[in-house]
Write an enzyme that holds these catalytic residues in place. Sequence first.
Site, PDB file in Angstrom:
ATOM      1  N   HIS A 276       4.955 -16.921  43.589  1.00  0.00           N
ATOM      2  CA  HIS A 276       5.505 -15.555  43.709  1.00  0.00           C
ATOM      3  C   HIS A 276       5.326 -14.993  45.132  1.00  0.00           C
ATOM      4  CE1 HIS A 276       1.771 -12.810  42.668  1.00  0.00           C
ATOM      5  NE2 HIS A 276       1.464 -13.738  43.542  1.00  0.00           N
TER       6      HIS A 276
ATOM      7  N   ASP B 181      -6.385 -25.527  49.768  1.00  0.00           N
ATOM      8  CA  ASP B 181      -5.931 -24.253  50.363  1.00  0.00           C
ATOM      9  C   ASP B 181      -5.935 -24.402  51.876  1.00  0.00           C
ATOM     10  OD1 ASP B 181      -5.661 -21.285  50.998  1.00  0.00           O
ATOM     11  OD2 ASP B 181      -5.895 -21.158  48.833  1.00  0.00           O
TER      12      ASP B 181
HETATM   13  C1  LIG Z   1      -2.015 -14.971  46.121  1.00  0.00           C
HETATM   14  S1  LIG Z   1      -3.216 -16.105  46.626  1.00  0.00           S
HETATM   15  C2  LIG Z   1      -3.622 -16.859  45.071  1.00  0.00           C
HETATM   16  C3  LIG Z   1      -4.955 -17.488  45.081  1.00  0.00           C
HETATM   17  C4  LIG Z   1      -5.362 -18.127  43.756  1.00  0.00           C
HETATM   18  N1  LIG Z   1      -4.432 -19.161  43.361  1.00  0.00           N
HETATM   19  C5  LIG Z   1      -5.496 -17.084  42.687  1.00  0.00           C
HETATM   20  O1  LIG Z   1      -4.646 -16.992  41.812  1.00  0.00           O
HETATM   21  O2  LIG Z   1      -6.469 -16.335  42.721  1.00  0.00           O
HETATM   22  C6  LIG Z   1      -2.280 -17.385  47.415  1.00  0.00           C
HETATM   23  C7  LIG Z   1      -3.112 -18.487  48.005  1.00  0.00           C
HETATM   24  O3  LIG Z   1      -2.231 -19.394  48.685  1.00  0.00           O
HETATM   25  C8  LIG Z   1      -2.890 -19.836  49.861  1.00  0.00           C
HETATM   26  N2  LIG Z   1      -1.897 -20.342  50.829  1.00  0.00           N
HETATM   27  C9  LIG Z   1      -1.028 -19.627  51.582  1.00  0.00           C
HETATM   28  N3  LIG Z   1      -0.286 -20.435  52.350  1.00  0.00           N
HETATM   29  C10 LIG Z   1      -0.705 -21.696  52.083  1.00  0.00           C
HETATM   30  C11 LIG Z   1      -0.321 -22.981  52.585  1.00  0.00           C
HETATM   31  N4  LIG Z   1       0.663 -23.103  53.480  1.00  0.00           N
HETATM   32  N5  LIG Z   1      -0.947 -24.076  52.091  1.00  0.00           N
HETATM   33  C12 LIG Z   1      -1.947 -23.954  51.162  1.00  0.00           C
HETATM   34  N6  LIG Z   1      -2.343 -22.760  50.649  1.00  0.00           N
HETATM   35  C13 LIG Z   1      -1.736 -21.648  51.102  1.00  0.00           C
HETATM   36  C14 LIG Z   1      -3.600 -18.586  50.347  1.00  0.00           C
HETATM   37  O4  LIG Z   1      -4.617 -18.877  51.281  1.00  0.00           O
HETATM   38  C15 LIG Z   1      -4.116 -18.010  49.029  1.00  0.00           C
HETATM   39  O5  LIG Z   1      -5.407 -18.502  48.716  1.00  0.00           O
END
Ligand SMILES: C[S@@+](CC[C@H](N)C(=O)[O-])C[C@H]1O[C@@H](n2cnc3c(N)ncnc32)[C@H](O)[C@@H]1O
Length: 351
Positions: free
Chosen positions: A256, A218
């Site tokens: 999404h 992440d």
């Molecule tokens: C909607 S959350 C979902 C978190 C987890 N997968 C869940 O279902 O509970 C999206 C995740 O994507 C991560 N994220 C956003 N941009 C990112 C990037 N460029 N690289 C890696 N992770 C990223 C966010 O920090 C967040 O933890």
Amino acid sequence: MEPKETLAMVQGQAQIWQQMFGFVDSMALKCAVELRIADIIHSHGGPITLFQIASGIDSSSPDIPYLARIMRSLVRKNIFTEYHPLDGGETLYELTQTSRWLLHDAEQSLVPMVLMENHLWQLAPWHCLGQCVKEGGIAFKKAHGCEMWDFASKNPEFNKIFNDAMACTAKIVMGVILAEYKDGFNCVGSLVDVGGGTGGMIAEIVKAHPHIKGINFDLLHVVATAPVRQGVSHVGGDMFEAIPNADAIFMKWVLHDWSDEHCIKILKNCRKAIQQKSGKVIIVDIVLEKDSTDLFDETRVAFDLLMMAHTTGGKERTELEWKKLLEEAGFGRYKIIKIPTIPSIIEAYPE
Ligand SMILES: C[S@@+](CC[C@H](N)C(=O)[O-])C[C@H]1O[C@@H](n2cnc3c(N)ncnc32)[C@H](O)[C@@H]1O
């Protein structure tokens, strides 16, 4: 006007009143969570009076008539039930299967999600939807001047509220995945959870399938707050740059959040990270179905607008939209596995 037409007009009016005040239900729910009403009733081990609820609230002088009105609204929505004892005693309030999801310390709880989605920071972008339709752009940015992940990186309080909410829903959905997708992890030696937050999900997978080497991937500010988890290594980075190599990739509620163009970039990086042809990407995301009457269908449609309010071009997708997206990113074959929760599992295989 014909009587039938008059009735339809009145029904239409009633529907608008109901929808106009849809937020009232959210706010009553948030109030119940903040006051810990479910926890107070639960700690008594049975039905209790309004005064007993009030005495459990963290206040030296709770307003009983206000509390009674909040309870009336919540009982009407079946969040709690009320009994009127035959002996004419005071009304008693009891938990329902619904309010069990509002217990703060329960193994599975929706408390952090209720607090996050109804926080002023998250509600502000909803007021910008009309502006978005008129001129395009990102609702969250219109409300806060930056996109949500930047906002989180600069605001540790929001970062915590958001990550806690993700972790609580992840626990719920992971329970269903581990029960319904037992064979899915069998041939996987190493698994990277892309956008895995603080690593709760990959830790659950590794616990259930100890042969797997788990990697939680992440953004840096997110993994910086992640606890040490057995069998899991945390890696900070940007999925648009590169994703750690593994046999398979797990990605829940990540695609999404993004537009098709962004998703294709992420999926192409997934392809690069999967070194074996037998590898796969396990996507956990909503598949919208037009006339479905499934228990979670209203929520799936709500999620689509939620993506419009909070993300950078994110949306929920139909099967056709997923197929097109996967094909464009080089995943010619896929399989959708429906599970009894909000998202489905989409297995995508590289060609
Ligand atoms: C909607 S959350 C979902 C978190 C987890 N997968 C869940 O279902 O509970 C999206 C995740 O994507 C991560 N994220 C956003 N941009 C990112 C990037 N460029 N690289 C890696 N992770 C990223 C966010 O920090 C967040 O933890």
